[in-house]
Design a protein around this motif. Sequence first.
Motif, PDB file in Angstrom:
ATOM      1  N   ILE A   1       4.251  15.881  28.553  1.00  0.00           N
ATOM      2  CA  ILE A   1       2.957  15.757  29.140  1.00  0.00           C
ATOM      3  C   ILE A   1       2.059  14.788  28.466  1.00  0.00           C
ATOM      4  O   ILE A   1       1.454  14.090  28.814  1.00  0.00           O
ATOM      5  N   PHE A   2       2.023  15.193  27.125  1.00  0.00           N
ATOM      6  CA  PHE A   2       1.044  14.073  26.312  1.00  0.00           C
ATOM      7  C   PHE A   2       1.656  12.750  26.115  1.00  0.00           C
ATOM      8  O   PHE A   2       0.931  11.790  26.146  1.00  0.00           O
TER       9      PHE A   2
ATOM     10  N   MET B   1       9.358  24.986  25.986  1.00  0.00           N
ATOM     11  CA  MET B   1       7.835  24.739  26.196  1.00  0.00           C
ATOM     12  C   MET B   1       7.861  23.259  25.452  1.00  0.00           C
ATOM     13  O   MET B   1       6.980  23.180  24.691  1.00  0.00           O
ATOM     14  N   ASN B   2       8.497  22.474  25.921  1.00  0.00           N
ATOM     15  CA  ASN B   2       8.495  20.928  25.220  1.00  0.00           C
ATOM     16  C   ASN B   2       7.275  20.226  25.967  1.00  0.00           C
ATOM     17  O   ASN B   2       7.492  19.816  27.003  1.00  0.00           O
ATOM     18  N   VAL B   3       6.152  20.123  25.093  1.00  0.00           N
ATOM     19  CA  VAL B   3       4.955  19.923  25.535  1.00  0.00           C
ATOM     20  C   VAL B   3       4.759  18.403  25.308  1.00  0.00           C
ATOM     21  O   VAL B   3       3.783  17.809  25.954  1.00  0.00           O
TER      22      VAL B   3
ATOM     23  N   LEU C   1      13.132  14.578  33.971  1.00  0.00           N
ATOM     24  CA  LEU C   1      12.709  16.051  33.930  1.00  0.00           C
ATOM     25  C   LEU C   1      13.002  16.705  35.178  1.00  0.00           C
ATOM     26  O   LEU C   1      13.412  17.912  35.299  1.00  0.00           O
TER      27      LEU C   1
ATOM     28  N   MET D   1       7.473  21.761  34.111  1.00  0.00           N
ATOM     29  CA  MET D   1       7.783  22.304  32.966  1.00  0.00           C
ATOM     30  C   MET D   1       7.419  23.808  33.054  1.00  0.00           C
ATOM     31  O   MET D   1       8.380  24.673  32.622  1.00  0.00           O
TER      32      MET D   1
ATOM     33  N   VAL E   1      10.157  27.126  32.831  1.00  0.00           N
ATOM     34  CA  VAL E   1       9.928  28.278  31.837  1.00  0.00           C
ATOM     35  C   VAL E   1      10.077  29.509  32.726  1.00  0.00           C
ATOM     36  O   VAL E   1      10.893  30.523  32.497  1.00  0.00           O
TER      37      VAL E   1
END
Lengths: 65, 128
Positions: A6-7, A1-3, A50, B38, B42
């Motif tokens: 998004i940021f 879950m590499n967040v 991605l 993303m 998952v």
Amino acid sequence: MNVDLIFKIAGIGILISVFHIILKQADKEEQAQMLTLAGVVVVLIMVVQLINELYNMVRSVFRLF
Amino acid sequence: MEILQIVGLGLLVAVLAVLLREERPEIAPFLALGFGIMIFIVILGKMGAIIMVFRDLTRRAHIDELYLTTLLKILGIAYVTEFGAQICRDAGEGTIANKIEVAGKVLILILALPIFAAILEVIVRLLP
């Protein structure tokens, strides 16, 4: 879950809109457009990487060759 | 659990997308796309385990491997097609979304042809 990606995208978007307004005040309209274009390209590169990761995963999970 | 993270992140990204949509309408779709990918990654991680169970069951039931692999391919195509079409529709491009869906349907049909042939063969053999 590499967040963080998004940021990163959101940060770039906000930064660019701020710079766009600043450049517009200093009536350098062309550079503002160039900056927006550059921002979109940077975000595009990140998203394409991605997507590549996603396709590799789909290919491995569903044997979709 | 996992779902709490996903929902929390989803709400956050929705707010960011709204903020970005009126400021920079060309970067907002990227945000939705990034989040979608993303979550897809998952989910695919979890899907792998489910598929392993199915593979094991089909082997134990001595069913032909072809059917499961075709089924998995169709599932994969359906997932990716729906994902791409939804992102395009989000960005306001309804026509592109429809074209992607048509292409996905055709590809799935092509993949399903061998199974149709097998079923017809069985039926013909059953008839007197």
